[in-house]
Design a protein around this motif. Sequence first.
Motif, PDB file in Angstrom:
ATOM      1  N   HIS A  13       0.813  -1.217   0.000  1.00  0.00           N
ATOM      2  CA  HIS A  13       0.000   0.000   0.000  1.00  0.00           C
ATOM      3  C   HIS A  13       0.848   1.269   0.000  1.00  0.00           C
ATOM      4  CE1 HIS A  13       1.302  -0.285   4.135  1.00  0.00           C
ATOM      5  NE2 HIS A  13       0.930   0.972   4.313  1.00  0.00           N
ATOM      6  N   SER A  14       2.155   1.143   0.189  1.00  0.00           N
ATOM      7  CA  SER A  14       3.016   2.309   0.387  1.00  0.00           C
ATOM      8  C   SER A  14       2.999   3.253  -0.822  1.00  0.00           C
ATOM      9  CB  SER A  14       4.460   1.856   0.645  1.00  0.00           C
ATOM     10  OG  SER A  14       5.326   2.972   0.721  1.00  0.00           O
ATOM     11  N   LYS A  15       2.941   4.556  -0.537  1.00  0.00           N
ATOM     12  CA  LYS A  15       2.997   5.588  -1.559  1.00  0.00           C
ATOM     13  C   LYS A  15       4.425   6.120  -1.748  1.00  0.00           C
ATOM     14  CE  LYS A  15      -1.559   5.777  -1.968  1.00  0.00           C
ATOM     15  NZ  LYS A  15      -2.238   5.270  -3.186  1.00  0.00           N
ATOM     16  N   SER A  16       5.377   5.557  -1.010  1.00  0.00           N
ATOM     17  CA  SER A  16       6.724   6.131  -0.971  1.00  0.00           C
ATOM     18  C   SER A  16       7.396   6.180  -2.338  1.00  0.00           C
ATOM     19  CB  SER A  16       7.605   5.343  -0.001  1.00  0.00           C
ATOM     20  OG  SER A  16       7.129   5.470   1.319  1.00  0.00           O
ATOM     21  N   GLU A  18       5.993   6.289  -5.293  1.00  0.00           N
ATOM     22  CA  GLU A  18       5.316   7.277  -6.130  1.00  0.00           C
ATOM     23  C   GLU A  18       5.715   8.691  -5.729  1.00  0.00           C
ATOM     24  OE1 GLU A  18       0.735   8.406  -7.541  1.00  0.00           O
ATOM     25  OE2 GLU A  18       1.075   6.885  -5.997  1.00  0.00           O
ATOM     26  N   LEU A 282      -1.696  13.054  -5.083  1.00  0.00           N
ATOM     27  CA  LEU A 282      -2.097  11.877  -4.315  1.00  0.00           C
ATOM     28  C   LEU A 282      -3.550  11.987  -3.864  1.00  0.00           C
ATOM     29  CD1 LEU A 282       1.054  11.246  -2.092  1.00  0.00           C
ATOM     30  CD2 LEU A 282       0.387  10.042  -4.169  1.00  0.00           C
TER      31      LEU A 282
END
Length: 288
Positions: A13-16, A18, A282
């Motif tokens: 699930h990490s947005k890091s 992106e 985001l």
Amino acid sequence: MSAFAVFGNPIKHSKSSEIYALFAHEIGISKEYKLILALHDNFHYLLHNFFKLGGLGANITSPFKENAYFLCNQLTERSKKARSVNTIKKLKNGTLLGDNTDGIGFISDLKRLNWIDNNNHITSQESTTTNILLIGAGGAAKGIVPMLLNTITTCHINIVNRTFARAQKLTSYYQEIGYNNISCLPLYKLRYDTNKYSLIINATTSNIYNTIPKIPSVLVNPETKCYDLFYTKQDTLFITWCKKNGSNYCSDGLGMLVEQAAHSFFLWHNLFPTVDPVINHLRSALYI
């Protein structure tokens, strides 16, 4: 081999990655960033191997921030006070520098929201002392407490937690290292609390379980700033509750997520990226 990565569990699930890609594109840097799923049994090995094979920087997310603290050769002052690490940089001599950008990311987001004025007071508060209610005593709370105490002028933090012993332990630690403006209270005693809180922070994982912290609604008024470190597509349950009880100032943790990543990026590249376009991107993507 990626130059940068984030270690965690879960990690899908990490947005890091992106966020890093958007920052890197703005600055003009071309470096790969990947997600690494780790276990408690192999986190040390995976981290060591990542840097051995050419890694330059790593983000650390739950549940490994405290583990990472003990694997670094050097530590920044803010990571020492938080006793946890969410960002690691490989220095030119090969040693690992550990930092914690959660607290500065949180403060940066409060400033972005205009909740902190130029004198480092919470805006629109009536009293000279800034009373802050922190709900939760886990890793998320540990990362933001020292920055709050160091930044907000004449503030006092009161910690409540479902397990009071954890709140006591966290409070005792910060008192032992010289912070006198922090205390804790059993959750049930909040109904008798006469403090007027300028800022209420939800640092629990209650949203994951579709619940909200059981705090009295009388603590919320139109000027109360309510911040949830969690974020979802719609308002979190905590934010929905705060709005229902009168707060005109509510925010989830998406801004903090991007702000702390920006401070990590700065540690690695000595260049600070623009955060607003990334937050907006985001936020828009959440509704797709």
